[in-house]
Design a protein around this motif. Sequence first.
Motif, short mmCIF file in Angstrom:
data_model
loop_
_atom_site.label_atom_id
_atom_site.label_comp_id
_atom_site.label_asym_id
_atom_site.label_seq_id
_atom_site.Cartn_x
_atom_site.Cartn_y
_atom_site.Cartn_z
N THR A 1 0.85 -1.20 0.00
CA THR A 1 0.00 0.00 0.00
C THR A 1 0.88 1.25 0.00
O THR A 1 0.61 2.21 -0.73
CB THR A 1 -0.93 0.01 1.23
OG1 THR A 1 -0.14 -0.16 2.42
CG2 THR A 1 -1.95 -1.11 1.15
N ALA A 2 1.95 1.23 0.80
CA ALA A 2 2.88 2.36 0.83
C ALA A 2 3.69 2.43 -0.46
O ALA A 2 4.01 3.52 -0.95
CB ALA A 2 3.82 2.24 2.04
N GLU B 1 -3.15 6.51 2.96
CA GLU B 1 -3.49 7.78 3.60
C GLU B 1 -2.30 8.73 3.75
O GLU B 1 -2.49 9.94 3.89
CB GLU B 1 -4.10 7.52 4.99
CG GLU B 1 -5.46 6.86 4.96
CD GLU B 1 -5.42 5.41 4.51
OE1 GLU B 1 -6.42 4.93 3.95
OE2 GLU B 1 -4.35 4.76 4.70
N GLN B 2 -1.10 8.23 3.73
CA GLN B 2 0.07 9.09 3.88
C GLN B 2 0.17 10.11 2.76
O GLN B 2 0.85 11.14 2.90
CB GLN B 2 1.34 8.23 3.93
CG GLN B 2 2.59 8.97 4.36
CD GLN B 2 3.78 8.05 4.53
OE1 GLN B 2 3.69 6.85 4.27
NE2 GLN B 2 4.90 8.59 4.96
N TYR C 1 6.89 12.50 6.21
CA TYR C 1 6.67 11.61 7.36
C TYR C 1 5.69 12.19 8.37
O TYR C 1 5.13 11.44 9.19
CB TYR C 1 8.01 11.33 8.04
CG TYR C 1 7.88 10.42 9.25
CD1 TYR C 1 7.59 9.07 9.09
CD2 TYR C 1 8.01 10.92 10.54
CE1 TYR C 1 7.44 8.23 10.18
CE2 TYR C 1 7.87 10.09 11.64
CZ TYR C 1 7.59 8.75 11.45
OH TYR C 1 7.44 7.94 12.55
N LEU C 2 5.44 13.46 8.35
CA LEU C 2 4.78 14.18 9.44
C LEU C 2 3.55 13.49 10.02
O LEU C 2 3.49 13.26 11.24
CB LEU C 2 4.45 15.59 8.96
CG LEU C 2 4.00 16.59 10.04
CD1 LEU C 2 5.08 16.79 11.08
CD2 LEU C 2 3.65 17.93 9.39
N LEU D 1 8.94 4.76 3.86
CA LEU D 1 9.32 4.58 2.46
C LEU D 1 9.28 5.90 1.70
O LEU D 1 10.27 6.28 1.05
CB LEU D 1 8.41 3.55 1.79
CG LEU D 1 8.71 3.31 0.30
CD1 LEU D 1 10.13 2.75 0.13
CD2 LEU D 1 7.69 2.37 -0.33
N LEU D 2 8.15 6.59 1.70
CA LEU D 2 8.07 7.88 0.99
C LEU D 2 9.08 8.88 1.55
O LEU D 2 9.79 9.53 0.76
CB LEU D 2 6.65 8.43 1.05
CG LEU D 2 6.45 9.79 0.38
CD1 LEU D 2 6.72 9.70 -1.12
CD2 LEU D 2 5.03 10.33 0.64
#
Length: 458
Positions: A191-192, A262-263, A398-399, A412-413
């Motif tokens: 998903t990420a 959602e990230q 990352y926040l 990852l992102l």
Amino acid sequence: MRRWLPWLAVPAIVSAFLLAGRATGPELLQDTDTRVLLAKLSERGAPLSWFVSDWPLENHFYRPVSTLFFEMDAKLYGSHSAGYGLTNALLAVALVWASFWLFRELTSVPWVAGASVGLLGLWMLGTGLPELLSSGARWLGFLVWIGLLRGGLRKLGAVALASGGLFFLSWSLPALAPLGGRILGWLPGRTASVMAVFLVLGLAAMARWVRLFAKPLPDPTPDSMTVPATKGTEVVPRVGLHGWVWWPLAGLGFLLALGSYEQAVVLPGLVVVLTVVFATARRRWAGWGWLGLSMSALALYVLVRVLVVPSDPSGYQAQQFRTGPGVWLSLFDYSLPGLSGVFGFSSYLEAGASAFFISDFWSRIGLAFGTVAVAVLLLGRLGRPYGVWPWLAALVAYLPMAWLKYFEHYHLLPAVFRAWAVVTVGAVVLRAVAIAVSPPALVAPPRSHPAPGSLPRP
């Protein structure tokens, strides 16, 4: 283009290793989340229905795009786990190439793009090479003090900055989280991966438009540190696809990323950071249209999510939220790493003189010292045109995940932008090291008045 061709070998080699290291064992399909997810897919048998409902685990998440990748694998491979592992590896490969494209548009510096995706690939592979490089940087941080033998106390400031920068580089070279197991060897981690691929592709399309079609800003007044134009200076012609094409491509990437994980809600923040990067380092103004596009994509995602996903927190969501010092420690890792060493430092003070024999005691001091040194280097003249923007991009990416209990794939992102940040810091630190160990500058002798051979003055 010719200067980019050798550096294309870096993402190609990384891709080959990612594919060679893909997971193939039956354990891929044996964890609880994966079994439930695949069972729900088989039970419903309607792939497009996930766009108007909760995702298969039914814990109140809207992830239809990443769910389609599970649907695809279920149709193609059934119960053959090796196929699922291949898809995970292909997603990692896609992220490497998307990141290379993004860095190419942002920096136009081949070695920066190549080194950044190389480090990102090493983090995803989980090799020990970053740790080996980290150890080398740490030892060099001690050895650089021999620069005082060549310049005495006049070199103290330069040597201290170089040493601190190397200590910081030693801390930043290893990954903040082991990505390999979650990205290559765990199916829900995709998903990420899917989200990161589409989000980076959308940002790269935006960067492409800005580089080719955005309005140039007036150049600042040149000074002694300004690099003169040479035959290697890039002059960007307005060629390729028409400018308007990159807008829908970017918008599609944004929407697909938001529908994956959602990230991706960090999208507007990343657009703002990259806009500032172009304005300061590339002298091109992206305008407010890209922020409007990202905000519109986010608003559409929120609207659809509210309509099709239950608004009350699920049991899983309730247990995943966290508060307390862990949140700030995670944020400090992406912003001010030296502050994370302050927490718990009082226990070493209570240990008395024995603290001097504990390696972690010195590691915390070195990281705090290194954070200050790198801040001075990045914000000073050596940091141009680099600066702190890659670090800020990693923090923004990352926040929102800082308030959730730790999972490796949350990183990852942020790792995409953190790899770029580590490379930029490495370049600035190596410049500082060269200054620290070089002989002190020679001062020209005072000029006589009048100078010998000059014309007589009336």
